[in-house]
Scaffold this motif. Structure first.
Motif, PDB file in Angstrom:
ATOM      1  N   GLY A   1       0.811  -1.207   0.000  1.00 46.21           N
ATOM      2  CA  GLY A   1       0.000   0.000   0.000  1.00 46.21           C
ATOM      3  C   GLY A   1       0.845   1.258   0.000  1.00 46.21           C
ATOM      4  N   ARG A   2       1.931   1.257   0.808  1.00 47.23           N
ATOM      5  CA  ARG A   2       2.793   2.439   0.882  1.00 47.23           C
ATOM      6  C   ARG A   2       3.451   2.714  -0.460  1.00 47.23           C
ATOM      7  N   ARG A   3       3.978   1.655  -1.066  1.00 49.92           N
ATOM      8  CA  ARG A   3       4.654   1.835  -2.352  1.00 49.92           C
ATOM      9  C   ARG A   3       3.677   2.241  -3.454  1.00 49.92           C
ATOM     10  N   ARG A   4       2.482   1.710  -3.377  1.00 47.45           N
ATOM     11  CA  ARG A   4       1.476   2.067  -4.381  1.00 47.45           C
ATOM     12  C   ARG A   4       1.133   3.552  -4.283  1.00 47.45           C
ATOM     13  N   LYS A   5       0.976   4.039  -3.053  1.00 46.82           N
ATOM     14  CA  LYS A   5       0.692   5.468  -2.860  1.00 46.82           C
ATOM     15  C   LYS A   5       1.837   6.341  -3.357  1.00 46.82           C
ATOM     16  N   ALA A   6       3.044   5.786  -3.268  1.00 41.57           N
ATOM     17  CA  ALA A   6       4.212   6.535  -3.720  1.00 41.57           C
ATOM     18  C   ALA A   6       4.355   6.523  -5.243  1.00 41.57           C
ATOM     19  N   GLY A   7       3.491   5.769  -5.903  1.00 42.63           N
ATOM     20  CA  GLY A   7       3.489   5.762  -7.363  1.00 42.63           C
ATOM     21  C   GLY A   7       4.387   4.731  -8.006  1.00 42.63           C
TER      22      GLY A   7
END
Length: 282
Positions: free
Chosen positions: A160-166
């Protein structure tokens, strides 16, 4: 009157006899394949896919539109080989003048390799089939996102964190669902090999024994059961639906001959699209 079989998560219903009439519906996808006979319960389906222009596959299109007019339905989308778009429109215009009624459709001309988004994650792709006139088969697939292998061991919160970071964590994958291929030489299985990977494959099988040889089938641009049996190990489909049988066979003959001839590798996955008894309709 209608034949109905379950094939994986899909229902295939309708009528098909080679050279006489073919019209099938898959309600889970909201589609009708071909319009060789006007089936009342198919009239509410808003997407019609025409494989080619021979009369046993298209001659009832005007009648189907007439039923739609009676029940107040708007013009349907008709997917068809691009080469026959103008003639189909011309034929409907003539019928409209004869009946003094609107024969409106929204044509979606397709060429081999074309894809169209149908909504809700569903797509369709056209492949060239090998018949005596311009013809197509249609393959339906769902385009889904799949986590790349190198990220699959990560905990959900990290994903989730990496996805939010694009970060590009996902690949887009086509999940092949159902394909419809009729009136074609068997070499479509070589020119469009992904048909063999579709979850469900609806495939013509016009001739099934020595009444007609493989050469006879090829001269008519159709498929013989012998050609399917020779490729039995190649079919990866969850279900293989055989249809478009010649009227030279009774429905009971179709079932008995196929069951006697099909090897174990296909038997459990095979669906014979023919009445289990009696005569062909009409």
């Amino acid at each position: 009157m209608l034949t109905e079989v379950s094939a994986g998560p899909y229902t295939v219903r309708g009528i098909s006899v080679g050279g006489v009439y073919t019209s099938l519906q898959v309600p889970e996808l909201g589609v009708v394949f071909d319009a060789g006979v006007p089936i009342r319960s198919f009239a509410g389906t808003d997407r019609i896919f025409l494989s080619h222009a021979h009369s046993d596959h298209t001659s009832a299109l005007g009648s189907l539109l007439g039923i739609r007019n009676l029940i107040g339905k708007s013009p349907p989308q008709v997917f068809l080989p691009a080469e026959i778009e103008a003639p189909v429109r011309e034929a409907l215009a003539v019928q409209g003048r004869l009946h003094r009624a609107q024969m409106d459709i929204e044509t979606i001309p397709m060429r081999p390799g074309d894809t169209r988004h149908l909504g809700q994650g569903l797509w369709v792709r056209a492949f060239r089939t090998h018949h005596t006139v311009p013809s197509l088969c249609y393959q339906f697939f769902r385009r889904v996102s799949k986590l790349k292998p190198e990220y699959q061991a990560l905990p959900p919160e990290e994903i989730g964190r990496r996805r939010k970071a694009g970060e590009p964590l996902f690949d887009e994958v086509d999940r092949l669902e159902l394909a419809y291929a009729t009136d074609t030489l068997s070499r479509v299985l070589e020119t469009a090999p992904s048909l063999l990977e579709s979850r469900v494959l609806i495939l013509e099988c016009t001739f099934i024994d020595s009444k007609r040889t493989v050469q006879d089938a090829q001269q008519r641009s159709h498929i013989h059961l012998d050609e399917i049996l020779a490729r039995a190990d190649l079919f990866q489909n969850e279900a293989l639906v055989l249809m478009h049988f010649s009227q030279a066979y009774s429905p009971e003959e179709v079932h008995s001959l196929i069951q006697a001839r099909v090897p174990e590798v296909l038997r459990e996955r095979l669906r014979v699209f023919a009445p289990t008894s009696g005569r062909w309709f009409g």
